[in-house]
Design an enzyme around this catalytic site. Structure first.
Site, PDB file in Angstrom:
ATOM      1  N   HIS A   1      19.925  -0.417 -16.027  1.00 17.15           N
ATOM      2  CA  HIS A   1      18.557  -0.487 -16.543  1.00 17.15           C
ATOM      3  C   HIS A   1      18.302   0.663 -17.514  1.00 17.15           C
ATOM      4  CE1 HIS A   1      18.565  -2.686 -12.729  1.00 17.15           C
ATOM      5  NE2 HIS A   1      17.612  -3.421 -13.232  1.00 17.15           N
TER       6      HIS A   1
ATOM      7  N   HIS B   1      15.413  -4.123 -20.368  1.00 18.44           N
ATOM      8  CA  HIS B   1      15.089  -3.717 -18.999  1.00 18.44           C
ATOM      9  C   HIS B   1      16.332  -3.631 -18.117  1.00 18.44           C
ATOM     10  CE1 HIS B   1      12.901  -3.567 -15.204  1.00 18.44           C
ATOM     11  NE2 HIS B   1      13.801  -4.413 -14.771  1.00 18.44           N
TER      12      HIS B   1
ATOM     13  N   GLU C   1       0.578  -3.045   7.739  1.00 20.32           N
ATOM     14  CA  GLU C   1       1.830  -2.733   8.419  1.00 20.32           C
ATOM     15  C   GLU C   1       2.907  -2.255   7.451  1.00 20.32           C
ATOM     16  OE1 GLU C   1       0.259  -5.643   8.607  1.00 20.32           O
ATOM     17  OE2 GLU C   1      -0.620  -5.640  10.614  1.00 20.32           O
TER      18      GLU C   1
ATOM     19  N   HIS D   1       1.160 -14.887  17.173  1.00 18.88           N
ATOM     20  CA  HIS D   1       1.158 -13.534  17.707  1.00 18.88           C
ATOM     21  C   HIS D   1       2.273 -13.285  18.728  1.00 18.88           C
ATOM     22  CE1 HIS D   1      -2.516 -13.280  15.523  1.00 18.88           C
ATOM     23  NE2 HIS D   1      -2.867 -12.123  16.017  1.00 18.88           N
TER      24      HIS D   1
END
Lengths: 695, 695
Positions: free
Chosen positions: A39, A284, A441, A503
């Protein structure tokens, strides 16, 4: 035609500085060109900014990359690793030209993305976009907490423990949700020591970002409570000038804002001034091609025929950073020595933290739990944390908005939070200990990594096990880097009950155990939970502690045939069979150990000699020597049953061809836990039947 | 003292409407109280908003919850399932009082979180926060694409396929990064048919959200390009009035903005008007207690002694939605019939899409690849997609900014994008086909779910396999719901090469196979890739297609001992051993099949009869009958070797006690792929050695 030189007159850059920046650009192009992939584009256009940071802005010492007082640098746009490698070479942090020449090759110091512990001066492994920025938030938080432990009363900016965290992020980092999570929290936390430079080049792999990224980023960061600035090197598109003075001024302004994190929108043109590919995604992730590299060198006034070339006087100039760094460090040492003299107890604490040693008598302070009682392992974990609070000030953590459910709060400890953000439920203190991540999270995982990487403290963070899925990207980086982060994952099975399938973890134990370098520890009762915490702290490695929502019986220890706790061995004989070599072995973890114990009773009553093995951590068991492992699971006993409320995949190798697994291979349901365990076949009878089938 | 009634005079709510809303509140409290757990608070305070949506705003018909023209409702705050269940009861969508009485119990229609396919009227499984909102973005996108396929020329708002997508989200949804990802993209896409009501109650499980969520949410959404409004039922804290008129007006204003998605910040007090727990997190996830429930009933003017009570006239009134819904549908049928008459070919397409049938001759149009050539399976996949473009207009997708690497673009198809967002690289069209998700894997997964749930089309989305970690939360919901989403995960091993460990999957195949209900399909060459796509489309179930970065040899088919492609069986004998029953079986997937083929040659040369099994999909193989499975892996052949460039965990049960796995149990490194395969032991010689060890 030559490209205009960076504007750095206020800053006082000499011709040598300008030559160094030009050289940085072509070295990035050369390195990618040689290996044939990588890159180059961002490393070329960001070279002036990176040089500014490394040579003028950051307080660091190339000779001591572990200096406590150093500023931290996080390359969140990790694919542009050359942005960092070239500066580590120029500044003399340990990389030499040969290392640039061996970019992205086997055994080199310059892998495709920066790797922690692999290249000196690299503070963190980056690559997965957004994760570096999120971890930098954790570093900035850790910096405040560490200061609170060591030098809380020093006026702002005067402590040897005050420093800044600099991040370079790209468009991709800001698109990833993890950066939103962590940046929002950074605003709440008012992290004035965090400075983010956004390389706003409007290019990602699919080209112009208009197809997917049209938001007003600075407005978004204002909404988070950040200090925002824009430095436009394109001058609205009219003329490209690398206005390093303006960037330096923006950084100074950002440093002066001490109650907000700062973002600087640095508008750049990728790969500038490459003659034909500047501003294009073709620069890139591909080599530029020989002609383009030569063109780049020409436009920068360098020899188009020379590769991996640097003028000796230029290198000598950039390597003078060593003297400046040493001087800065020497100055710092004075205030550090004064601090040590004035704070002998805190200095002793610091020495222990730097050595990553635990207090010698830590185990003795841990709670023990009485046989015959019943307690969820998450509740036991909460009691262990309470006991660890005083002896281990470096241990801190919290939850992604499930503190009461995860039992992650050390009772009485203040929240890590600006005081004015205190609520009815939590008292905040900038040096507090209880972390509130919000319902984020993934951000939590990366922040925990950043806290750990910052060096002195030991973080933990909790959520429901099912939501480990939301944070795997960060957990994998914990494991790759091998840092001592502890994940507290509670509600570990269909024992969650009424909340239902979304869950209830089913596949999560298997999916996490599949991850190299991560220990998954699922204690079966309260005393194993205490031992699990101790072993995790002693190992200081990536770990997930898997805890039950529901109460579990505390089994006797050293009586009634029950063995002492031996969690640190990963698996051990909890109850021996009635004959020397058992007929069958039941191997269980967590809440299912009680089923194995009950099944053993029935089997023994029927004359089947049955051993129960508690196996809280398969990874630690795998580390034991062959003779220990064979003593727990003798080769000749082929009748084996695993009992765990998850998919059987991790157990096939343990139970073997003759074995059986009592497992669950489908999603759960919404009902009370007792009903679910019964309906899904987690009963002593089912274990007995599996044992008979295995015999 | 009674609580003030909702303000709904402009709307013209009668006393029966007001009584229905009061009843909705107490039914939520009763349901949680009876089972003893759940989330009453939000369902109580949101009852007026939910009633407004279900009874006054949404176009739907309780008698036909699959009506094509219906508005969609997504409860992103899935824990407040009673918000929806109570309205499904009142509106007559199939739930009765008994169902509310059996909330969260085994076998009931009212699980803890809404479950798709389980409860009529529930459009999507929610619970993991933020995912519902992100999927609603997908529904809104699908709505536009479907209109483009069926009725592209109708003026805005006049097509039978025009409708709105309503979302109710809580604070937690907006904290999760997935909502940032999807909301930003919704702004780029200018989804005027998407209306989000944010239940701004300032409470999450850890209490006052000031500890972790202090951002200016509306400013953030403005930054995304959304239309924003605020409706404050607290009147700045002075007096709580459920101003339903104001909310209705805001929804009308949102509907009128057709070029932006809308967010309405609805400031509420959780559990209002519960006497003592209103505004407290204690009302969030716990039953209120008998006294509080009685108090709530009293303050609402209802009988505190009665539970699960509804006045017959109130129910009759709310059930009159059935007549209104039928009338709305009848009116819609007129325009729909007119559309059918005017568009017979499109109507035939629609009938096929509704039936989820594939064109009969689909297989014949697929490309075949010549033996002896060499092609990456990702490239083969790109050619397959090109071939599917014309016959399967319902198939569309894209990538999380890796289109060129994932080969996910059907050549020549326009991008799904407002026209003015066209770039140098991509031409946009609001009805376009190529999706640009940006670097937002988690959002992509949830959007794909929403597209699929919307009903008519078949979406796919690509990223690198390693970043499946970033999207597991959404992938799990794909699997739980069993919807036909295809994940295109390329760069499937250390074959990634120079990008190094962060980009090289190691544990991902195991972790994804652990997930129930998800088929992981890893073809070994170009022809298996075509067959994999076909099987995935025929099954119309959750699937992950695992593709190589590097070229792989195209093996002969039906000659030289090579079998025809049988991907649909999951595993098949690719090359038979030289004797009837082989001495050893080599089972491999993807890029490692070539190693097994090469190893077989060496083994056969040494007189070891060696079978090679190609096993592209272990899940499909497990579905085959026992006799087929035994024909591929005869029980008597215990010498077995698995060859896969990932952890061995999924293979232990297949290779058995005598078997060996050629696997990788650690993270990768940055170097070229050939070096990595050699250094990490993926060579024919290593497979031969494993086979000898297994014999």
């Amino acid at each position: 035609m030559n490209a205009p030189a960076p504007r750095a007159t206020t800053l006082g850059w000499s011709d040598l500085d300008l030559a160094a920046v030009a050289t940085a650009k072509v070295l990035a192009a050369d390195a990618v060109e040689k290996v044939g992939n990588g890159h180059p584009g961002t490393a070329i256009s960001l070279a002036p900014a990176a040089y500014l940071l490394y040579q003028n802005v950051m307080r660091h010492d190339p000779a001591d990359t572990h200096w406590l007082g150093r500023d931290r640098f996080v390359l969140s746009a990790g694919h542009s690793s050359l942005t960092q490698y070239v500066q580590l070479f120029l500044g003399g942090f340990g990389l030499e030209m040969h290392d640039l020449e061996t970019l992205r090759t086997w055994g080199s110091k310059t892998p495709g993305h920066p790797e922690f512990r692999h290249t000196d001066g690299v503070e963190i492994t980056t690559g997965p976009l957004g994760t570096g920025l999120a971890s930098a938030v954790g570093m900035a938080m850790a910096s405040r907490r560490e200061r609170g432990l060591l030098d809380p009363d020093a006026p702002a900016g005067t402590s040897p423990f005050d420093h800044f965290v600099y991040v370079v992020a790209g468009d991709g980092c800001l698109q990833e949700g993890i950066s939103s999570e962590a940046s929002s929290l950074a605003g709440t936390q008012e992290l004035g020591n965090l400075i983010l430079i956004w390389d706003d080049n409007h290019i990602s792999i699919e080209g112009d970002t208009d197809i997917s990224f049209t938001e007003d980023v600075l407005k978004r960061y204002e909404a988070y409570g950040w200090h925002t600035q824009k430095v436009d090197w394109t001058n609205g598109g009219s003329e490209y000038v690398e206005d390093v003075d303006a960037l330096a001024a923006a950084i100074e302004a950002a440093k002066a804002v001490t109650d907000k994190p700062s973002i600087i929108d640095l508008r750049t043109i990728m790969a500038w001034p490459s003659p034909t590919v500047q501003g294009s995604h073709n620069a890139h992730g591909n080599k530029l091609g020989a002609e383009e590299v030569a063109g780049l060198k020409s436009v920068l006034g360098l020899d188009p025929e020379a590769s991996f070339a640097i003028a000796p006087e230029v290198l000598a100039h950039t390597r003078s950073l060593g003297q400046r760094g040493a001087a800065a460090k020497a100055e710092w040492e004075i205030s550090y020595a004064a601090w040590r003299d004035a704070n002998p107890e805190r200095a002793a604490l610091l020495d222990r933290l730097v050595a990553r040693e635990l207090p010698a008598d830590l185990a003795e302070g841990l709670p023990t739990f009485e046989a015959g009682t019943s307690l969820a392992t998450r509740a036991a974990s909460g009691k262990v944390l309470a006991a660890l609070a005083a002896p281990l000030p470096e241990l801190w953590g919290g939850s992604a908005d499930l503190a009461g459910s995860n039992n992650t709060t050390m009772a009485g400890e203040p929240s890590f939070l600006p005081t004015h953000r205190s609520t009815h439920e939590f008292t905040g203190n900038p040096y507090g200990r209880t972390l509130h991540f919000g319902i984020r999270e993934h951000g939590m995982g990366a922040i925990l990594n950043g806290i750990s990487l910052h060096g002195l403290t030991r973080p933990y963070g909790g959520t429901f096990l099912t939501f480990s899925d939301f944070m795997r990207g960060a957990v994998r980086l914990t494991a790759i880097m091998g840092v001592g982060v502890t994940y507290v994952w509670t509600h570990d099975s269909v024992g969650v009950g009424e909340d239902g399938p979304t869950h209830q973890p089913i596949e999560h134990l298997a999916a996490l155990r599949a991850m190299p370098g991560l220990a998954i520890v699922r204690p079966s009762d309260a005393n194993e939970t205490a031992a699990a915490w101790l072993a995790i702290l002693q190992r200081d490695e990536p770990a997930g502690l898997i805890l039950s929502r529901q109460n579990l019986p505390v089994v006797p220890r050293g009586t009634d045939g029950f063995a002492q706790v031996q969690v640190d061995k990963g698996a051990y004989v909890l109850l021996e069979g009635s004959t020397g070599t058992p007929d069958v072995i039941l191997v269980a973890t967590g809440s299912e150990v009680q089923l194995a114990v009950a099944a053993r009773e029935q089997l023994e009553a029927d004359g089947v000699s049955t051993r129960v093995v508690s196996a809280p951590c398969l990874e630690w068991f795998a580390e034991q020597d062959e003779s220990y492992r064979a003593s727990v699971l003798p080769r000749e006993v082929r009748a084996r049953v695993s009992v765990e409320a998850g998919v059987a995949m991790p157990w096939a190798g343990i139970v073997g061809d003759a074995g059986r697994s009592v497992s669950i291979e489908h999603y759960g349901a919404s009902a009370d836990a007792v009903t679910l365990f019964r309906e899904f076949g987690f009963t002593p009878e089912a274990v007995v039947a599996a044992a008979r089938a295995s015999l």
